[in-house]
Design a protein around this motif. Structure first.
Motif, PDB file in Angstrom:
ATOM      1  N   LEU A 178      52.758  18.138  39.086  1.00 22.20           N
ATOM      2  CA  LEU A 178      52.256  19.412  38.940  1.00 22.20           C
ATOM      3  C   LEU A 178      50.823  19.562  38.513  1.00 22.20           C
ATOM      4  O   LEU A 178      50.232  18.960  37.533  1.00 22.20           O
ATOM      5  CB  LEU A 178      53.174  20.336  37.828  1.00 22.20           C
ATOM      6  N   PHE A 179      49.819  20.215  39.165  1.00 21.93           N
ATOM      7  CA  PHE A 179      48.586  20.439  38.679  1.00 21.93           C
ATOM      8  C   PHE A 179      48.219  21.687  38.137  1.00 21.93           C
ATOM      9  O   PHE A 179      48.339  22.824  38.869  1.00 21.93           O
ATOM     10  CB  PHE A 179      47.746  20.365  39.988  1.00 21.93           C
ATOM     11  N   ALA A 180      47.747  21.879  36.975  1.00 22.61           N
ATOM     12  CA  ALA A 180      47.549  22.979  36.191  1.00 22.61           C
ATOM     13  C   ALA A 180      46.150  23.260  36.110  1.00 22.61           C
ATOM     14  O   ALA A 180      45.308  22.458  35.917  1.00 22.61           O
ATOM     15  CB  ALA A 180      48.012  22.853  34.744  1.00 22.61           C
ATOM     16  N   ASN A 181      45.702  24.414  36.381  1.00 25.51           N
ATOM     17  CA  ASN A 181      44.002  24.820  36.302  1.00 25.51           C
ATOM     18  C   ASN A 181      44.153  26.161  36.163  1.00 25.51           C
ATOM     19  O   ASN A 181      44.892  27.048  36.041  1.00 25.51           O
ATOM     20  CB  ASN A 181      43.696  24.384  37.754  1.00 25.51           C
ATOM     21  N   TYR A 182      42.836  26.737  35.928  1.00 21.31           N
ATOM     22  CA  TYR A 182      42.461  28.090  35.762  1.00 21.31           C
ATOM     23  C   TYR A 182      42.034  28.547  37.037  1.00 21.31           C
ATOM     24  O   TYR A 182      41.232  28.131  37.819  1.00 21.31           O
ATOM     25  CB  TYR A 182      41.307  28.219  34.612  1.00 21.31           C
ATOM     26  N   LYS A 183      42.762  29.804  37.521  1.00 22.50           N
ATOM     27  CA  LYS A 183      42.627  30.325  38.813  1.00 22.50           C
ATOM     28  C   LYS A 183      41.284  31.134  38.717  1.00 22.50           C
ATOM     29  O   LYS A 183      41.386  32.214  38.166  1.00 22.50           O
ATOM     30  CB  LYS A 183      43.622  31.139  39.049  1.00 22.50           C
ATOM     31  N   THR A 184      40.215  30.714  39.337  1.00 22.52           N
ATOM     32  CA  THR A 184      38.881  31.546  39.189  1.00 22.52           C
ATOM     33  C   THR A 184      38.530  31.909  40.666  1.00 22.52           C
ATOM     34  O   THR A 184      38.774  31.287  41.592  1.00 22.52           O
ATOM     35  CB  THR A 184      37.933  30.533  38.760  1.00 22.52           C
ATOM     36  N   LEU A 185      38.058  33.226  40.578  1.00 24.66           N
ATOM     37  CA  LEU A 185      37.675  33.976  41.883  1.00 24.66           C
ATOM     38  C   LEU A 185      36.029  34.169  41.625  1.00 24.66           C
ATOM     39  O   LEU A 185      35.521  34.481  40.897  1.00 24.66           O
ATOM     40  CB  LEU A 185      38.169  35.416  41.910  1.00 24.66           C
ATOM     41  N   GLY A 191      26.008  43.070  46.621  1.00 22.39           N
ATOM     42  CA  GLY A 191      26.150  43.390  48.016  1.00 22.39           C
ATOM     43  C   GLY A 191      25.534  42.559  49.356  1.00 22.39           C
ATOM     44  O   GLY A 191      25.660  42.862  50.412  1.00 22.39           O
ATOM     45  N   GLN A 192      24.739  41.546  48.809  1.00 21.99           N
ATOM     46  CA  GLN A 192      24.207  40.701  49.859  1.00 21.99           C
ATOM     47  C   GLN A 192      24.981  39.521  50.292  1.00 21.99           C
ATOM     48  O   GLN A 192      24.425  38.600  51.135  1.00 21.99           O
ATOM     49  CB  GLN A 192      22.606  40.181  49.279  1.00 21.99           C
ATOM     50  N   GLY A 193      26.185  39.332  49.960  1.00 21.05           N
ATOM     51  CA  GLY A 193      27.155  38.312  50.503  1.00 21.05           C
ATOM     52  C   GLY A 193      27.122  37.110  49.642  1.00 21.05           C
ATOM     53  O   GLY A 193      26.277  36.940  48.910  1.00 21.05           O
ATOM     54  N   ALA A 194      28.004  36.327  49.878  1.00 21.20           N
ATOM     55  CA  ALA A 194      28.497  35.331  48.941  1.00 21.20           C
ATOM     56  C   ALA A 194      27.346  34.155  49.294  1.00 21.20           C
ATOM     57  O   ALA A 194      27.029  33.415  48.302  1.00 21.20           O
ATOM     58  CB  ALA A 194      29.868  34.589  49.217  1.00 21.20           C
ATOM     59  N   LYS A 200      29.315  35.915  40.759  1.00 18.80           N
ATOM     60  CA  LYS A 200      29.943  35.892  39.247  1.00 18.80           C
ATOM     61  C   LYS A 200      31.266  35.248  39.381  1.00 18.80           C
ATOM     62  O   LYS A 200      32.133  35.769  40.212  1.00 18.80           O
ATOM     63  CB  LYS A 200      29.501  36.873  38.365  1.00 18.80           C
ATOM     64  N   ALA A 201      31.771  34.450  38.217  1.00 22.10           N
ATOM     65  CA  ALA A 201      33.094  34.148  38.413  1.00 22.10           C
ATOM     66  C   ALA A 201      34.070  35.046  37.638  1.00 22.10           C
ATOM     67  O   ALA A 201      33.650  35.626  36.768  1.00 22.10           O
ATOM     68  CB  ALA A 201      33.445  32.637  37.923  1.00 22.10           C
ATOM     69  N   GLN A 202      35.239  35.387  37.981  1.00 18.78           N
ATOM     70  CA  GLN A 202      36.152  36.078  37.382  1.00 18.78           C
ATOM     71  C   GLN A 202      37.686  35.409  37.409  1.00 18.78           C
ATOM     72  O   GLN A 202      37.666  34.566  38.161  1.00 18.78           O
ATOM     73  CB  GLN A 202      36.518  37.517  38.072  1.00 18.78           C
ATOM     74  N   GLY A 203      38.330  36.107  36.487  1.00 18.71           N
ATOM     75  CA  GLY A 203      39.625  35.372  36.282  1.00 18.71           C
ATOM     76  C   GLY A 203      39.847  34.493  35.187  1.00 18.71           C
ATOM     77  O   GLY A 203      39.337  34.787  34.312  1.00 18.71           O
ATOM     78  N   GLY A 204      40.503  33.397  35.436  1.00 22.05           N
ATOM     79  CA  GLY A 204      40.835  32.427  34.391  1.00 22.05           C
ATOM     80  C   GLY A 204      42.305  32.398  34.096  1.00 22.05           C
ATOM     81  O   GLY A 204      42.699  31.769  33.037  1.00 22.05           O
TER      82      GLY A 204
END
Length: 371
Positions: A178-185, A191-194, A200-204
């Motif tokens: 099992l691999f455990a990690n923080y899910k980051t989006l 508005g100019q695209g990735a 910026k990162a969100q989640g955790g």
């Protein structure tokens, strides 16, 4: 030849790895009746059962062997962590062969010896599993550049923080990795695209992955979803399916018939005395592991690796001095703390099995002489 069909119930072998601080030890503490062998001291603020921290590879192996011989001590054995246990193994190999680094063996031989020695450790854990005890191996994770032979370019992927020969062996050994990690989006904010814009990162949220992915290693044999919350509840139905009807119920049934004879014939002292010895075996054994050898008082100047092994095996200073003198290394009146460090690590700790067998043999001879 006997043909066996269908599923075979049994204890499970689980490997949990992830970045530091994500909660691997807490996750393992949710398993049934866990006993920790804490190689790195990460459980000192947790309310769990643990052995004394092993100061050498030999001591770690002895602790696992003790659990194998006394399966009533726990229902889950947790090695926390495998990469710190591997460091003890490397130290043992270097001390035994008088090398300052595993790289000094040359031509990759040191890593082959490490694989063989750690393989013996996994075989010993396999015997623990066969005795009905779940085994959990915690490990840290590291990021490594990976390049597929049939593709151009390389990419980062997560792997266990183990040597290149040991990590595949551990994955093969386990029923679940099992691999455990923080899910980051990553979210674009202007508005100019990735690709061109500001992100910026969100989640955790803490999650665990149960299947192989190009960015991490994981596996399971139980049809689990590819992603789950990092909680024991996600695998409880797998672990506790085997919750030892074969182990717990017989032990309870053994105690039930033995209790009436103790209470019904109070006039006869014989049966109560014999039954009192069997009334609390589990409690006595659980207490025996950490405090079994309190009677052994050793000089604190003796190196800790050797002192721990002496305490665990009820060996006094005279026993060591006697063997060392018999082998012609040092006179019998030389204190142990004056032995050179390389002699203690390379000849006494690294070869403890031989040293201890010599001590037992000499004690038996002395007993025959005095009898």
């Amino acid at each position: 030849m006997e043909i066996i069909r269908g599923k075979l119930p049994g204890a499970k072998k689980v490997v949990v790895y992830g970045p530091e601080g994500i909660g691997k030890s807490t996750f393992a503490s949710r398993f049934p009746d866990p006993l920790f062998i804490d190689t790195e001291g990460s459980t000192k603020d947790m309310d769990v059962a643990r052995t004394e921290a092993p100061s050498s590879w030999v001591m770690l192996m002895e602790q696992v062997m003790y659990v194998r011989k006394h399966p009533e001590l726990c229902r889950t054995l947790v090695i926390d962590t495998a990469d710190w246990a591997e460091m003890l193994c490397v130290t043992q190999l270097c001390d035994k062969n008088q090398k300052s680094s595993i790289e000094e063996f040359g031509y990759g031989k040191g890593y082959v010896y490490l694989q063989e020695e750690f393989g013996r450790f996994l075989n010993l854990l396999e015997e623990v599993v066969k005795s009905g005890i779940h085994v959990v191996l915690n490990a840290h994770a590291k990021m490594r550049k990976f390049e597929q032979p049939d593709e151009l370019g390389s990419y980062d992927r997560w792997e266990m923080k183990l040597s290149k020969n040991v990590a595949p062996m551990v994955k093969e050994w386990a029923d679940m990795v099992l691999f455990a990690n923080y899910k980051t989006l990553v979210v674009n904010v202007d508005g100019q695209g990735a690709q061109k814009g500001k992100n910026k990162a969100q989640g955790g949220k803490r999650v665990m992955y149960t299947s192989h992915h190009c960015c991490w290693d994981a596996k399971n044999r139980y049809g689990l979803p590819e992603e789950l919350p990092f909680e024991y509840a996600g695998i409880r139905h797998i672990i506790e399916t085997f919750e030892t009807p074969a182990r717990t119920e017989p032990s309870v049934n053994e105690k039930v018939p033995s209790s009436p004879p103790v209470q019904t014939p109070p006039a006869t002292p014989g049966p109560p005395v014999s039954n009192q010895g069997h009334e609390k075996p589990a409690e006595e054994e659980k207490a025996a592991l950490p405090v079994e050898h309190e009677s052994v008082k050793l000089d604190p100047r003796i190196p800790k690796k050797l002192r721990d092994l002496m305490v665990a095996n009820d060996v006094c200073e005279w026993d060591i001095q006697n063997v060392v003198e018999a082998r012609g290394y040092f006179p019998g009146d030389v204190p142990i703390w004056e032995y050179p460090p390389d002699f203690v690590d390379g000849c006494l700790v690294a070869a403890w099995d031989k040293v201890y067998s010599m001590i037992k043999e000499m004690k038996e001879k002395d007993a025959l002489v005095f009898n």
